[in-house]
Design a protein around this motif. Structure first.
Motif, PDB file in Angstrom:
ATOM      1  N   MET A   1       3.223   8.672   9.654  1.00 49.19           N
ATOM      2  CA  MET A   1       3.816   9.788   8.970  1.00 49.19           C
ATOM      3  C   MET A   1       2.784  10.368   8.019  1.00 49.19           C
ATOM      4  O   MET A   1       1.776   9.726   7.734  1.00 49.19           O
ATOM      5  CB  MET A   1       5.069   9.354   8.228  1.00 49.19           C
ATOM      6  N   HIS A   2       3.023  11.561   7.540  1.00 54.78           N
ATOM      7  CA  HIS A   2       2.134  12.215   6.590  1.00 54.78           C
ATOM      8  C   HIS A   2       2.917  12.528   5.324  1.00 54.78           C
ATOM      9  O   HIS A   2       4.075  12.968   5.403  1.00 54.78           O
ATOM     10  CB  HIS A   2       1.575  13.512   7.175  1.00 54.78           C
ATOM     11  N   VAL A   3       2.278  12.292   4.180  1.00 55.02           N
ATOM     12  CA  VAL A   3       2.855  12.650   2.883  1.00 55.02           C
ATOM     13  C   VAL A   3       1.772  13.375   2.095  1.00 55.02           C
ATOM     14  O   VAL A   3       0.578  13.170   2.335  1.00 55.02           O
ATOM     15  CB  VAL A   3       3.351  11.412   2.100  1.00 55.02           C
ATOM     16  N   PRO A   4       2.168  14.234   1.133  1.00 60.14           N
ATOM     17  CA  PRO A   4       1.158  14.878   0.297  1.00 60.14           C
ATOM     18  C   PRO A   4       0.331  13.831  -0.449  1.00 60.14           C
ATOM     19  O   PRO A   4       0.852  12.792  -0.867  1.00 60.14           O
ATOM     20  CB  PRO A   4       1.989  15.717  -0.676  1.00 60.14           C
ATOM     21  N   GLN A   5      -0.958  14.097  -0.611  1.00 60.80           N
ATOM     22  CA  GLN A   5      -1.842  13.131  -1.274  1.00 60.80           C
ATOM     23  C   GLN A   5      -1.345  12.750  -2.662  1.00 60.80           C
ATOM     24  O   GLN A   5      -1.495  11.608  -3.078  1.00 60.80           O
ATOM     25  CB  GLN A   5      -3.253  13.698  -1.396  1.00 60.80           C
ATOM     26  N   GLY A   6      -0.736  13.687  -3.365  1.00 56.15           N
ATOM     27  CA  GLY A   6      -0.275  13.423  -4.725  1.00 56.15           C
ATOM     28  C   GLY A   6       0.816  12.372  -4.831  1.00 56.15           C
ATOM     29  O   GLY A   6       1.051  11.832  -5.908  1.00 56.15           O
ATOM     30  N   VAL A   7       1.495  12.095  -3.724  1.00 54.91           N
ATOM     31  CA  VAL A   7       2.567  11.093  -3.753  1.00 54.91           C
ATOM     32  C   VAL A   7       2.229   9.870  -2.894  1.00 54.91           C
ATOM     33  O   VAL A   7       3.091   9.039  -2.627  1.00 54.91           O
ATOM     34  CB  VAL A   7       3.919  11.704  -3.306  1.00 54.91           C
ATOM     35  N   GLN A   8       0.975   9.749  -2.513  1.00 53.11           N
ATOM     36  CA  GLN A   8       0.570   8.617  -1.670  1.00 53.11           C
ATOM     37  C   GLN A   8       0.918   7.287  -2.317  1.00 53.11           C
ATOM     38  O   GLN A   8       1.467   6.403  -1.653  1.00 53.11           O
ATOM     39  CB  GLN A   8      -0.928   8.672  -1.383  1.00 53.11           C
ATOM     40  N   ASP A   9       0.621   7.126  -3.606  1.00 51.68           N
ATOM     41  CA  ASP A   9       0.895   5.847  -4.261  1.00 51.68           C
ATOM     42  C   ASP A   9       2.389   5.537  -4.282  1.00 51.68           C
ATOM     43  O   ASP A   9       2.796   4.397  -4.062  1.00 51.68           O
ATOM     44  CB  ASP A   9       0.323   5.835  -5.681  1.00 51.68           C
ATOM     45  N   ALA A  10       3.218   6.545  -4.527  1.00 52.48           N
ATOM     46  CA  ALA A  10       4.673   6.350  -4.521  1.00 52.48           C
ATOM     47  C   ALA A  10       5.154   5.968  -3.124  1.00 52.48           C
ATOM     48  O   ALA A  10       6.023   5.100  -2.974  1.00 52.48           O
ATOM     49  CB  ALA A  10       5.379   7.606  -5.015  1.00 52.48           C
ATOM     50  N   ALA A  11       4.593   6.604  -2.108  1.00 50.73           N
ATOM     51  CA  ALA A  11       4.974   6.282  -0.733  1.00 50.73           C
ATOM     52  C   ALA A  11       4.564   4.853  -0.382  1.00 50.73           C
ATOM     53  O   ALA A  11       5.350   4.100   0.198  1.00 50.73           O
ATOM     54  CB  ALA A  11       4.349   7.273   0.238  1.00 50.73           C
ATOM     55  N   LEU A  12       3.350   4.475  -0.755  1.00 49.36           N
ATOM     56  CA  LEU A  12       2.901   3.108  -0.474  1.00 49.36           C
ATOM     57  C   LEU A  12       3.794   2.088  -1.162  1.00 49.36           C
ATOM     58  O   LEU A  12       4.163   1.073  -0.564  1.00 49.36           O
ATOM     59  CB  LEU A  12       1.447   2.920  -0.908  1.00 49.36           C
ATOM     60  N   LEU A  13       4.152   2.351  -2.410  1.00 48.31           N
ATOM     61  CA  LEU A  13       5.030   1.440  -3.138  1.00 48.31           C
ATOM     62  C   LEU A  13       6.380   1.329  -2.430  1.00 48.31           C
ATOM     63  O   LEU A  13       6.918   0.233  -2.275  1.00 48.31           O
ATOM     64  CB  LEU A  13       5.211   1.916  -4.584  1.00 48.31           C
ATOM     65  N   ALA A  14       6.921   2.453  -1.983  1.00 49.91           N
ATOM     66  CA  ALA A  14       8.203   2.437  -1.270  1.00 49.91           C
ATOM     67  C   ALA A  14       8.120   1.587  -0.005  1.00 49.91           C
ATOM     68  O   ALA A  14       9.031   0.805   0.288  1.00 49.91           O
ATOM     69  CB  ALA A  14       8.633   3.860  -0.932  1.00 49.91           C
ATOM     70  N   PHE A  15       7.025   1.711   0.743  1.00 48.92           N
ATOM     71  CA  PHE A  15       6.888   0.934   1.979  1.00 48.92           C
ATOM     72  C   PHE A  15       6.621  -0.538   1.687  1.00 48.92           C
ATOM     73  O   PHE A  15       7.124  -1.420   2.389  1.00 48.92           O
ATOM     74  CB  PHE A  15       5.807   1.528   2.880  1.00 48.92           C
ATOM     75  N   GLU A  16       5.846  -0.830   0.643  1.00 45.83           N
ATOM     76  CA  GLU A  16       5.616  -2.223   0.260  1.00 45.83           C
ATOM     77  C   GLU A  16       6.938  -2.896  -0.106  1.00 45.83           C
ATOM     78  O   GLU A  16       7.209  -4.025   0.308  1.00 45.83           O
ATOM     79  CB  GLU A  16       4.634  -2.295  -0.905  1.00 45.83           C
ATOM     80  N   GLN A  17       7.776  -2.197  -0.872  1.00 41.46           N
ATOM     81  CA  GLN A  17       9.071  -2.751  -1.255  1.00 41.46           C
ATOM     82  C   GLN A  17       9.971  -2.919  -0.033  1.00 41.46           C
ATOM     83  O   GLN A  17      10.706  -3.907   0.072  1.00 41.46           O
ATOM     84  CB  GLN A  17       9.728  -1.862  -2.307  1.00 41.46           C
ATOM     85  N   ALA A  18       9.902  -1.985   0.904  1.00 40.67           N
ATOM     86  CA  ALA A  18      10.688  -2.098   2.130  1.00 40.67           C
ATOM     87  C   ALA A  18      10.282  -3.335   2.917  1.00 40.67           C
ATOM     88  O   ALA A  18      11.137  -4.078   3.412  1.00 40.67           O
ATOM     89  CB  ALA A  18      10.508  -0.843   2.989  1.00 40.67           C
ATOM     90  N   LEU A  19       8.996  -3.584   3.020  1.00 42.76           N
ATOM     91  CA  LEU A  19       8.514  -4.750   3.757  1.00 42.76           C
ATOM     92  C   LEU A  19       8.913  -6.043   3.048  1.00 42.76           C
ATOM     93  O   LEU A  19       9.253  -7.035   3.697  1.00 42.76           O
ATOM     94  CB  LEU A  19       7.003  -4.661   3.962  1.00 42.76           C
ATOM     95  N   GLN A  20       8.907  -6.020   1.729  1.00 44.86           N
ATOM     96  CA  GLN A  20       9.349  -7.198   0.979  1.00 44.86           C
ATOM     97  C   GLN A  20      10.845  -7.458   1.191  1.00 44.86           C
ATOM     98  O   GLN A  20      11.267  -8.603   1.313  1.00 44.86           O
ATOM     99  CB  GLN A  20       9.025  -7.039  -0.503  1.00 44.86           C
TER     100      GLN A  20
END
Length: 152
Positions: free
Chosen positions: A1-20
């Motif tokens: 998927m693609h997200v705006p660069q400005g929200v990359q860290d928020a997206a990564l955090l969301a996916f990390e929490q999902a995997l946890q």
């Protein structure tokens, strides 16, 4: 998927929490021999279960009863990569080991995407695909993950 660069860290955090939530834990030792610079990606690897538990569950039929019992759970290895493409961050969440738990992990990742969209984050891109359909040059492709020592 693609997200705006400005929200990359928020997206990564969301996916990390999902995997946890799907009972995966960070596995930096699996990424120790990988060279994400060769692919232009950032890399985080997650895992759950073990080969021994996988063999036990599949060999005894217990996999029909449960896919997780604490550390004795069905094995899975998930690669989370990001790469800058124009003004967007390409994020790949790819299961390179463990098809038996794919529905559980997909459910959590879908929930993370829904949450991002609800917060106004534009999530775009090709959507779900088989891991083998991930671009071959990505560490999220099973063959590339094997070549970099991620799959073991």
């Amino acid at each position: 998927m693609h997200v705006p660069q400005g929200v990359q860290d928020a997206a990564l955090l969301a996916f990390e929490q999902a995997l946890q939530r799907a009972h995966l834990r960070a596995a930096p030792e699996r990424a120790a021999h990988a060279n994400p610079g060769a692919t232009g990606e950032t890399l985080t690897v997650y895992e759950r279960g073990s080969f021994l538990a996988e063999t036990l569950f599949n060999g005894t039929g217990l996999s029909l009863l449960t896919t997780r019992v604490g550390p004795l759970s069905m094995q899975a290895v998930v690669v989370l990569t990001t790469r800058t493409v124009n003004d967007l961050s390409r994020v790949i969440v790819s299961m390179v080991v463990g098809g038996e738990v794919a529905p559980e992990i997909a459910r959590e990742v879908d929930a993370a995407i829904d949450d991002l969209v609800a917060r106004g984050v534009v999530v775009d891109g090709p959507g779900w695909a088989r891991a083998v359909d991930v671009p071959r040059e990505s560490l999220g492709h099973p063959q590339t993950a094997r070549e970099h020592g991620i799959r073991g």
